[in-house]
Motif scaffolding. Sequence first.
Motif, PDB file in Angstrom:
ATOM      1  N   LYS A 129      33.191  23.275  31.368  1.00 43.28           N
ATOM      2  CA  LYS A 129      33.885  22.054  30.944  1.00 43.28           C
ATOM      3  C   LYS A 129      34.180  22.093  29.442  1.00 43.28           C
ATOM      4  CE  LYS A 129      32.057  19.170  34.602  1.00 43.28           C
ATOM      5  NZ  LYS A 129      31.067  18.165  34.978  1.00 43.28           N
ATOM      6  N   GLU A 130      33.203  22.551  28.639  1.00 46.11           N
ATOM      7  CA  GLU A 130      33.421  22.673  27.193  1.00 46.11           C
ATOM      8  C   GLU A 130      34.521  23.702  26.892  1.00 46.11           C
ATOM      9  OE1 GLU A 130      29.932  23.233  24.735  1.00 46.11           O
ATOM     10  OE2 GLU A 130      28.710  22.226  26.257  1.00 46.11           O
ATOM     11  N   LEU A 131      34.488  24.812  27.620  1.00 47.67           N
ATOM     12  CA  LEU A 131      35.498  25.850  27.436  1.00 47.67           C
ATOM     13  C   LEU A 131      36.881  25.313  27.796  1.00 47.67           C
ATOM     14  CD1 LEU A 131      36.313  28.764  26.853  1.00 47.67           C
ATOM     15  CD2 LEU A 131      35.712  29.318  29.226  1.00 47.67           C
ATOM     16  N   GLU A 132      36.964  24.560  28.868  1.00 51.23           N
ATOM     17  CA  GLU A 132      38.241  23.984  29.291  1.00 51.23           C
ATOM     18  C   GLU A 132      38.801  23.044  28.223  1.00 51.23           C
ATOM     19  OE1 GLU A 132      40.141  22.299  33.436  1.00 51.23           O
ATOM     20  OE2 GLU A 132      37.978  22.296  33.183  1.00 51.23           O
ATOM     21  N   LYS A 133      37.930  22.249  27.587  1.00 52.18           N
ATOM     22  CA  LYS A 133      38.374  21.367  26.499  1.00 52.18           C
ATOM     23  C   LYS A 133      38.940  22.181  25.339  1.00 52.18           C
ATOM     24  CE  LYS A 133      35.093  17.649  27.402  1.00 52.18           C
ATOM     25  NZ  LYS A 133      33.858  17.016  26.939  1.00 52.18           N
ATOM     26  N   GLU A 134      38.265  23.288  25.007  1.00 50.12           N
ATOM     27  CA  GLU A 134      38.738  24.149  23.914  1.00 50.12           C
ATOM     28  C   GLU A 134      40.084  24.771  24.261  1.00 50.12           C
ATOM     29  OE1 GLU A 134      37.735  24.847  20.771  1.00 50.12           O
ATOM     30  OE2 GLU A 134      36.309  23.229  21.081  1.00 50.12           O
ATOM     31  N   LEU A 135      40.224  25.226  25.493  1.00 55.11           N
ATOM     32  CA  LEU A 135      41.468  25.872  25.910  1.00 55.11           C
ATOM     33  C   LEU A 135      42.630  24.886  25.942  1.00 55.11           C
ATOM     34  CD1 LEU A 135      40.103  28.160  28.753  1.00 55.11           C
ATOM     35  CD2 LEU A 135      40.902  28.886  26.494  1.00 55.11           C
ATOM     36  N   ASP A 136      42.333  23.619  26.274  1.00 53.37           N
ATOM     37  CA  ASP A 136      43.378  22.589  26.311  1.00 53.37           C
ATOM     38  C   ASP A 136      44.018  22.365  24.948  1.00 53.37           C
ATOM     39  OD1 ASP A 136      43.368  22.072  29.010  1.00 53.37           O
ATOM     40  OD2 ASP A 136      41.950  20.397  28.879  1.00 53.37           O
ATOM     41  N   LYS A 137      43.341  22.763  23.879  1.00 56.98           N
ATOM     42  CA  LYS A 137      43.910  22.639  22.536  1.00 56.98           C
ATOM     43  C   LYS A 137      45.074  23.609  22.339  1.00 56.98           C
ATOM     44  CE  LYS A 137      39.516  21.407  20.383  1.00 56.98           C
ATOM     45  NZ  LYS A 137      38.476  21.867  19.431  1.00 56.98           N
ATOM     46  N   TYR A 138      45.063  24.718  23.089  1.00 53.29           N
ATOM     47  CA  TYR A 138      46.049  25.775  22.893  1.00 53.29           C
ATOM     48  C   TYR A 138      47.170  25.761  23.920  1.00 53.29           C
ATOM     49  CZ  TYR A 138      42.378  27.627  19.890  1.00 53.29           C
ATOM     50  OH  TYR A 138      41.434  27.774  18.928  1.00 53.29           O
ATOM     51  N   PHE A 139      46.836  25.481  25.176  1.00 52.53           N
ATOM     52  CA  PHE A 139      47.838  25.516  26.235  1.00 52.53           C
ATOM     53  C   PHE A 139      47.308  24.795  27.467  1.00 52.53           C
ATOM     54  CE2 PHE A 139      45.773  29.699  25.797  1.00 52.53           C
ATOM     55  CZ  PHE A 139      44.967  29.692  26.917  1.00 52.53           C
ATOM     56  N   ILE A 140      48.210  24.499  28.370  1.00 48.51           N
ATOM     57  CA  ILE A 140      47.833  23.845  29.618  1.00 48.51           C
ATOM     58  C   ILE A 140      47.315  24.911  30.570  1.00 48.51           C
ATOM     59  CG2 ILE A 140      48.693  22.575  31.616  1.00 48.51           C
ATOM     60  CD1 ILE A 140      50.851  21.426  29.700  1.00 48.51           C
ATOM     61  N   CYS A 141      46.145  24.663  31.142  1.00 46.90           N
ATOM     62  CA  CYS A 141      45.598  25.642  32.068  1.00 46.90           C
ATOM     63  C   CYS A 141      44.755  24.963  33.138  1.00 46.90           C
ATOM     64  CB  CYS A 141      44.778  26.689  31.331  1.00 46.90           C
ATOM     65  SG  CYS A 141      43.318  26.040  30.505  1.00 46.90           S
ATOM     66  N   ILE A 142      44.586  25.676  34.221  1.00 46.72           N
ATOM     67  CA  ILE A 142      43.705  25.252  35.302  1.00 46.72           C
ATOM     68  C   ILE A 142      42.550  26.237  35.297  1.00 46.72           C
ATOM     69  CG2 ILE A 142      43.450  24.978  37.789  1.00 46.72           C
ATOM     70  CD1 ILE A 142      46.521  24.447  37.840  1.00 46.72           C
ATOM     71  N   VAL A 143      41.322  25.726  35.237  1.00 46.30           N
ATOM     72  CA  VAL A 143      40.145  26.594  35.200  1.00 46.30           C
ATOM     73  C   VAL A 143      39.353  26.391  36.481  1.00 46.30           C
ATOM     74  CG1 VAL A 143      38.046  27.199  33.956  1.00 46.30           C
ATOM     75  CG2 VAL A 143      40.057  26.454  32.676  1.00 46.30           C
ATOM     76  N   ASP A 144      39.211  27.468  37.246  1.00 47.69           N
ATOM     77  CA  ASP A 144      38.357  27.467  38.421  1.00 47.69           C
ATOM     78  C   ASP A 144      37.052  28.147  38.041  1.00 47.69           C
ATOM     79  OD1 ASP A 144      40.331  26.290  40.029  1.00 47.69           O
ATOM     80  OD2 ASP A 144      41.209  28.232  40.508  1.00 47.69           O
ATOM     81  N   SER A 145      35.968  27.797  38.744  1.00 51.50           N
ATOM     82  CA  SER A 145      34.664  28.340  38.410  1.00 51.50           C
ATOM     83  C   SER A 145      33.988  28.907  39.654  1.00 51.50           C
ATOM     84  CB  SER A 145      33.800  27.240  37.791  1.00 51.50           C
ATOM     85  OG  SER A 145      32.556  27.754  37.410  1.00 51.50           O
ATOM     86  N   ALA A 146      33.603  30.180  39.584  1.00 47.11           N
ATOM     87  CA  ALA A 146      32.888  30.840  40.677  1.00 47.11           C
ATOM     88  C   ALA A 146      31.456  31.108  40.241  1.00 47.11           C
ATOM     89  CB  ALA A 146      33.583  32.146  41.046  1.00 47.11           C
ATOM     90  N   LYS A 147      30.526  31.015  41.188  1.00 52.53           N
ATOM     91  CA  LYS A 147      29.109  31.238  40.878  1.00 52.53           C
ATOM     92  C   LYS A 147      28.797  32.700  40.601  1.00 52.53           C
ATOM     93  CE  LYS A 147      28.178  29.342  44.686  1.00 52.53           C
ATOM     94  NZ  LYS A 147      27.638  28.931  45.949  1.00 52.53           N
ATOM     95  N   ASP A 148      29.406  33.601  41.398  1.00 51.56           N
ATOM     96  CA  ASP A 148      29.117  35.030  41.286  1.00 51.56           C
ATOM     97  C   ASP A 148      30.340  35.826  41.739  1.00 51.56           C
ATOM     98  OD1 ASP A 148      29.109  34.812  44.098  1.00 51.56           O
ATOM     99  OD2 ASP A 148      26.937  34.628  44.162  1.00 51.56           O
ATOM    100  N   LEU A 149      30.218  37.151  41.760  1.00 52.19           N
ATOM    101  CA  LEU A 149      31.356  37.990  42.125  1.00 52.19           C
ATOM    102  C   LEU A 149      31.781  37.798  43.574  1.00 52.19           C
ATOM    103  CD1 LEU A 149      30.509  41.311  40.249  1.00 52.19           C
ATOM    104  CD2 LEU A 149      32.344  39.705  39.737  1.00 52.19           C
ATOM    105  N   TYR A 150      30.825  37.522  44.457  1.00 56.61           N
ATOM    106  CA  TYR A 150      31.164  37.258  45.854  1.00 56.61           C
ATOM    107  C   TYR A 150      32.037  36.005  45.960  1.00 56.61           C
ATOM    108  CZ  TYR A 150      30.753  36.093  50.776  1.00 56.61           C
ATOM    109  OH  TYR A 150      31.031  35.763  52.081  1.00 56.61           O
ATOM    110  N   ASP A 151      31.613  34.957  45.285  1.00 58.65           N
ATOM    111  CA  ASP A 151      32.375  33.706  45.254  1.00 58.65           C
ATOM    112  C   ASP A 151      33.742  33.925  44.597  1.00 58.65           C
ATOM    113  OD1 ASP A 151      32.754  30.958  45.691  1.00 58.65           O
ATOM    114  OD2 ASP A 151      31.859  30.403  43.767  1.00 58.65           O
ATOM    115  N   ALA A 152      33.771  34.737  43.542  1.00 57.09           N
ATOM    116  CA  ALA A 152      35.021  35.028  42.839  1.00 57.09           C
ATOM    117  C   ALA A 152      36.012  35.748  43.755  1.00 57.09           C
ATOM    118  CB  ALA A 152      34.738  35.883  41.605  1.00 57.09           C
ATOM    119  N   THR A 153      35.507  36.603  44.618  1.00 54.54           N
ATOM    120  CA  THR A 153      36.374  37.305  45.574  1.00 54.54           C
ATOM    121  C   THR A 153      37.093  36.313  46.469  1.00 54.54           C
ATOM    122  OG1 THR A 153      34.912  39.220  45.551  1.00 54.54           O
ATOM    123  CG2 THR A 153      36.442  39.063  47.385  1.00 54.54           C
TER     124      THR A 153
END
Length: 131
Positions: free
Chosen positions: A14-38
Amino acid sequence: MRILTVGLNDDFVKELEKELDKYFICIVDSAKDLYDATNFTDFRHYELIIIVDENQRYSLEKYSNEVKKKKRETKIIILTHRPENQISLFNLGADDVLINHIDSPELIAARVLSNMRKLFGTRIDIGKLVI
């Protein structure tokens, strides 16, 4: 822009998303591990994936190869606490490696911005029109 984080806790994302919103519009998804990321990357394309290094070389190499096969332009940033792992992480397919990132969403956001400038540059192609 769509970003996937892997292995970061929800509050930090959430903190990272706030920082990124300062630069550009983005959607941030969050995965627990590499299996979830797949599961995420099976259904979506990401411009950037941020992964916390958990010393799982085989899984990380397999995952990064799958991601790059689907969309070669996807950037992968790996976060690690071990400086000695940098070379092996770059060899696995990382575009950037960040060491000792804890409690610094500003630093990660700055590295994301740097990688995105390299990806998008200042050239715009619209059909036959190039700006």
